[in-house]
Scaffold this motif. Structure first.
Motif, mmCIF file in Angstrom:
data_model
loop_
_atom_site.group_PDB
_atom_site.id
_atom_site.type_symbol
_atom_site.label_atom_id
_atom_site.label_comp_id
_atom_site.label_asym_id
_atom_site.label_seq_id
_atom_site.Cartn_x
_atom_site.Cartn_y
_atom_site.Cartn_z
ATOM 1 N N THR A 423 100.552 -8.700 104.762
ATOM 2 C CA THR A 423 101.387 -8.478 103.590
ATOM 3 C C THR A 423 102.170 -7.189 103.803
ATOM 4 O O THR A 423 101.637 -6.233 104.372
ATOM 5 C CB THR A 423 100.521 -8.475 102.300
ATOM 6 O OG1 THR A 423 101.377 -8.639 101.177
ATOM 7 C CG2 THR A 423 99.684 -7.234 102.161
ATOM 8 N N PRO A 424 103.457 -7.163 103.411
ATOM 9 C CA PRO A 424 104.279 -6.012 103.800
ATOM 10 C C PRO A 424 103.826 -4.690 103.175
ATOM 11 O O PRO A 424 103.839 -3.672 103.847
ATOM 12 C CB PRO A 424 105.688 -6.389 103.342
ATOM 13 C CG PRO A 424 105.595 -7.654 102.585
ATOM 14 C CD PRO A 424 104.249 -8.265 102.827
ATOM 15 N N PHE A 425 103.450 -4.721 101.900
ATOM 16 C CA PHE A 425 103.039 -3.487 101.222
ATOM 17 C C PHE A 425 101.644 -3.679 100.654
ATOM 18 O O PHE A 425 101.479 -3.967 99.459
ATOM 19 C CB PHE A 425 104.065 -3.115 100.138
ATOM 20 C CG PHE A 425 105.405 -2.764 100.731
ATOM 21 C CD1 PHE A 425 105.623 -1.521 101.307
ATOM 22 C CD2 PHE A 425 106.442 -3.699 100.758
ATOM 23 C CE1 PHE A 425 106.849 -1.198 101.890
ATOM 24 C CE2 PHE A 425 107.666 -3.387 101.340
ATOM 25 C CZ PHE A 425 107.865 -2.135 101.901
ATOM 26 N N PRO A 426 100.609 -3.556 101.497
ATOM 27 C CA PRO A 426 99.250 -3.893 101.070
ATOM 28 C C PRO A 426 98.746 -2.979 99.957
ATOM 29 O O PRO A 426 98.977 -1.775 99.985
ATOM 30 C CB PRO A 426 98.423 -3.714 102.342
ATOM 31 C CG PRO A 426 99.232 -2.880 103.252
ATOM 32 C CD PRO A 426 100.668 -3.105 102.893
ATOM 33 N N ARG A 427 98.079 -3.605 98.996
ATOM 34 C CA ARG A 427 97.411 -2.864 97.922
ATOM 35 C C ARG A 427 95.907 -2.957 98.130
ATOM 36 O O ARG A 427 95.349 -4.060 98.167
ATOM 37 C CB ARG A 427 97.772 -3.468 96.559
ATOM 38 C CG ARG A 427 98.977 -2.813 95.902
ATOM 39 C CD ARG A 427 100.210 -2.924 96.748
ATOM 40 N NE ARG A 427 101.377 -2.341 96.118
ATOM 41 C CZ ARG A 427 102.103 -1.342 96.630
ATOM 42 N NH1 ARG A 427 101.789 -0.785 97.790
ATOM 43 N NH2 ARG A 427 103.173 -0.910 96.015
ATOM 44 N N THR A 428 95.279 -1.796 98.288
ATOM 45 C CA THR A 428 93.833 -1.724 98.508
ATOM 46 C C THR A 428 93.297 -0.627 97.589
ATOM 47 O O THR A 428 94.095 0.105 96.995
ATOM 48 C CB THR A 428 93.528 -1.379 99.984
ATOM 49 O OG1 THR A 428 94.205 -0.159 100.299
ATOM 50 C CG2 THR A 428 93.998 -2.480 100.925
ATOM 51 N N PRO A 429 91.958 -0.511 97.449
ATOM 52 C CA PRO A 429 91.451 0.510 96.524
ATOM 53 C C PRO A 429 91.997 1.908 96.822
ATOM 54 O O PRO A 429 92.185 2.709 95.914
ATOM 55 C CB PRO A 429 89.938 0.454 96.739
ATOM 56 C CG PRO A 429 89.677 -0.945 97.168
ATOM 57 C CD PRO A 429 90.873 -1.349 97.999
ATOM 58 N N SER A 430 92.284 2.194 98.076
ATOM 59 C CA SER A 430 92.724 3.554 98.399
ATOM 60 C C SER A 430 94.244 3.694 98.495
ATOM 61 O O SER A 430 94.729 4.771 98.838
ATOM 62 C CB SER A 430 92.091 3.991 99.720
ATOM 63 O OG SER A 430 92.446 3.077 100.737
ATOM 64 N N ARG A 431 94.996 2.635 98.196
ATOM 65 C CA ARG A 431 96.445 2.765 98.417
ATOM 66 C C ARG A 431 97.248 1.805 97.539
ATOM 67 O O ARG A 431 97.002 0.611 97.529
ATOM 68 C CB ARG A 431 96.737 2.453 99.898
ATOM 69 C CG ARG A 431 98.188 2.529 100.277
ATOM 70 C CD ARG A 431 98.355 2.255 101.754
ATOM 71 N NE ARG A 431 97.838 3.343 102.574
ATOM 72 C CZ ARG A 431 98.502 4.474 102.821
ATOM 73 N NH1 ARG A 431 99.683 4.669 102.304
ATOM 74 N NH2 ARG A 431 97.966 5.411 103.575
ATOM 75 N N HIS A 432 98.212 2.376 96.787
ATOM 76 C CA HIS A 432 99.195 1.513 96.124
ATOM 77 C C HIS A 432 100.617 2.045 96.287
ATOM 78 O O HIS A 432 101.504 1.721 95.511
ATOM 79 C CB HIS A 432 98.833 1.207 94.676
ATOM 80 C CG HIS A 432 98.713 2.410 93.788
ATOM 81 N ND1 HIS A 432 98.659 3.694 94.250
ATOM 82 C CD2 HIS A 432 98.638 2.500 92.441
ATOM 83 C CE1 HIS A 432 98.557 4.535 93.233
ATOM 84 N NE2 HIS A 432 98.551 3.814 92.112
ATOM 85 N N THR A 433 100.833 2.871 97.309
ATOM 86 C CA THR A 433 102.173 3.320 97.689
ATOM 87 C C THR A 433 102.304 3.226 99.202
ATOM 88 O O THR A 433 101.275 3.302 99.890
ATOM 89 C CB THR A 433 102.422 4.787 97.289
ATOM 90 O OG1 THR A 433 101.414 5.583 97.901
ATOM 91 C CG2 THR A 433 102.389 4.960 95.793
ATOM 92 N N PRO A 434 103.453 3.191 99.841
ATOM 93 C CA PRO A 434 104.747 3.020 99.174
ATOM 94 C C PRO A 434 104.819 1.583 98.635
ATOM 95 O O PRO A 434 104.044 0.758 99.043
ATOM 96 C CB PRO A 434 105.755 3.246 100.309
ATOM 97 C CG PRO A 434 105.008 2.906 101.568
ATOM 98 C CD PRO A 434 103.572 3.202 101.295
#
Ligand code: ATP
Ligand code: MG
Length: 434
Positions: A423-434
């Protein structure tokens, strides 16, 4: 070079292109110069090509300008296609004129940087050939799913993403303030698809789902693309048959249409082309026996974890269904098995080679009272689900459905180590940017 009429890079490799003029524009993948000759690899959406330019042809001012274009700078070029056995693909473009569209600053991404740094620079990292190949395959996968569902007369629906209900009890739902009232991001579209089933009989949705689960595993994202379908008049056999035909269809479509990308990413297309239905099916009870023999004892009534799913599928070449789970490990809406109230008419599809669960499927319970009881047992308030229970009061019919994680399927088909690569902009517990 403002005139219209640019050629795609792939034109350079057409049968009749040698000796012909071309006009290209795109981004610089890499470049170097030596002895008054510039070698540059240009990329556009159709491919990459080597371009050479001589100082005595271009003039020294233009030559110097192009020489200073950075990796990922943008240029346009006019030149002639020539055969050159040393160039990738056996051809190059000999430049007669260049124009610099944006020379660019030094590109911050190069070999041997940490994964964290690359994730911080994800907006630029996604230009890599690996990402380009991955997201082309992903686009083809989505097309193939829609193609299959359309051919089966399953209608695409657009359920909401914001809701006042947390679909499965709420433990893993992202909660937020909705004008002073609690609201949740959708974990599944299922309940809405069930409502939409009655006027349409066969429905699906391809929407993001959100899971506030802290599990840092290589197969969990907090936002993922969820393909869900609900089919009226369908039992478990019919449902599993539908799912396996769909998975085989998309695997064959990728093998046929995205072979170069699959090969580049390390999945021989022939392996996907070789998939056939039916997939092996084993019951949860038989899976426990098999796992005990492999040194993974699981108590009846426990869910299968990552390690167990891996053990079951490591040696497999085909996905396998595990069926008839104990009701306590599954959601409130799953139909109890006739003649065995301990289990529900549910199945998980596990991807081979250790990748684990890619689909969760079940027949949906049609008994309003039992649903209400099971909601209470699960710690939810049945009154909040009254609209859902209404569906069982007005022409309720047997039906079944599934949810498939698009990125999970892609991770398996593309042999990616971690789901974030799909996925191009992965969302995980430690990251929601960029
Ligand atoms: P798991 O046990 O692996 O967390 P689940 O049982 O919670 O999965 P379901 O609620 O049945 O999954 O969701 C349906 C499908 O959605 C799963 O089979 C999987 O393919 C996908 N999925 C679920 N959670 C995630 C996630 N966090 N990231 C990516 N895909 C997911
Ligand atoms: Mg989960």
């Amino acid at each position: 070079m403002t005139a219209p009429g640019f050629d795609p890079v792939e034109r350079v490799f057409a049968a009749d292109a040698v000796g012909r003029p071309v006009r290209l524009r795109g981004w610089v993948l890499r470049s170097r110069s030596s002895g008054g000759i510039l070698f540059l690899v240009l990329r556009d959406r159709t491919g990459t090509v080597q371009v050479t330019g001589k100082k005595d042809v271009l003039g020294s001012a233009a030559f110097d300008a192009v020489e200073h274009v950075q990796v990922e700078g943008a240029v346009a070029v006019e030149g002639t296609v020539a055969v050159d056995p040393r160039a990738p693909g056996g051809r190059e473009v000999r430049a007669a004129a260049f124009s610099v569209i944006d020379a660019g600053l030094p590109f911050p991404i190069f070999a041997d940087q940490t994964e964290e740094f690359r994730l911080d620079k994800r907006h630029l990292a996604i230009r890599s050939q690996e990402h380009v190949a991955t997201f082309r395959v992903k686009a083809e996968l989505l097309r193939a799913f829609r193609e299959f569902l359309d051919s089966e007369s399953v209608l695409e629906m657009t359920p909401p993403i914001l809701s006042g209900n947390a679909a499965e009890g709420g433990a893993e739902a992202f909660r937020f303030d909705y004008f002073g009232r609690p609201a949740y991001l959708s974990q599944t579209a299922q309940l809405y698809l069930e409502a939409l089933l009655f006027p349409n009989e066969r429905v699906y949705a391809l929407t993001p789902s959100f899971r506030a689960e802290k599990s840092r595993t290589p197969r969990h994202l907090t936002e993922y693309l969820h393909l869900e379908a609900e089919l009226a008049w369908c039992d478990l056999e019919g449902l599993l048959d539908f799912i396996e035909r769909m998975v085989v269809h998309v695997a064959h479509a990728l093998a046929a249409r995205r072979a170069p990308e699959l090969t580049a990413l390390g999945r021989p297309p022939a392996e996907l082309a070789a998939l056939t239905s039916p997939f092996p099916r084993i019951s949860y009870a038989d899976a426990l026996d098999r796992l005990a023999g492999q040194g993974f004892p699981v108590r009846w009534g426990s869910d299968l974890g990552t390690a167990e799913e891996r053990a079951l599928t490591l040696e497999e070449r085909s996905p396998i269904f595990v069926t008839r789970f104990p009701r306590e490990v599954k959601a409130f809406y799953m139909l109890p098995t006739a003649g065995d109230p301990r289990t529900v008419e549910a199945a998980d599809l596990l991807a081979p080679e250790g990748y684990g669960e890619i689909v969760g499927a079940s027949c949906r319970d049609t008994d309003a009272e039992r649903l209400s009881r099971r909601l209470t047992e699960a710690g939810a308030d049945p009154r909040e689900y009254d609209w859902y229970l209404d569906l069982r009061r007005h022409g309720s019919v047997p039906h079944a459905g599934f949810g498939l994680g698009v990125e999970r399927v892609l991770r398996w088909m593309l042999r990616r180590e971690h789901i974030r690569e799909t996925t191009p902009f992965p969302r995980t517990p430690s990251r929601h940017t960029p």
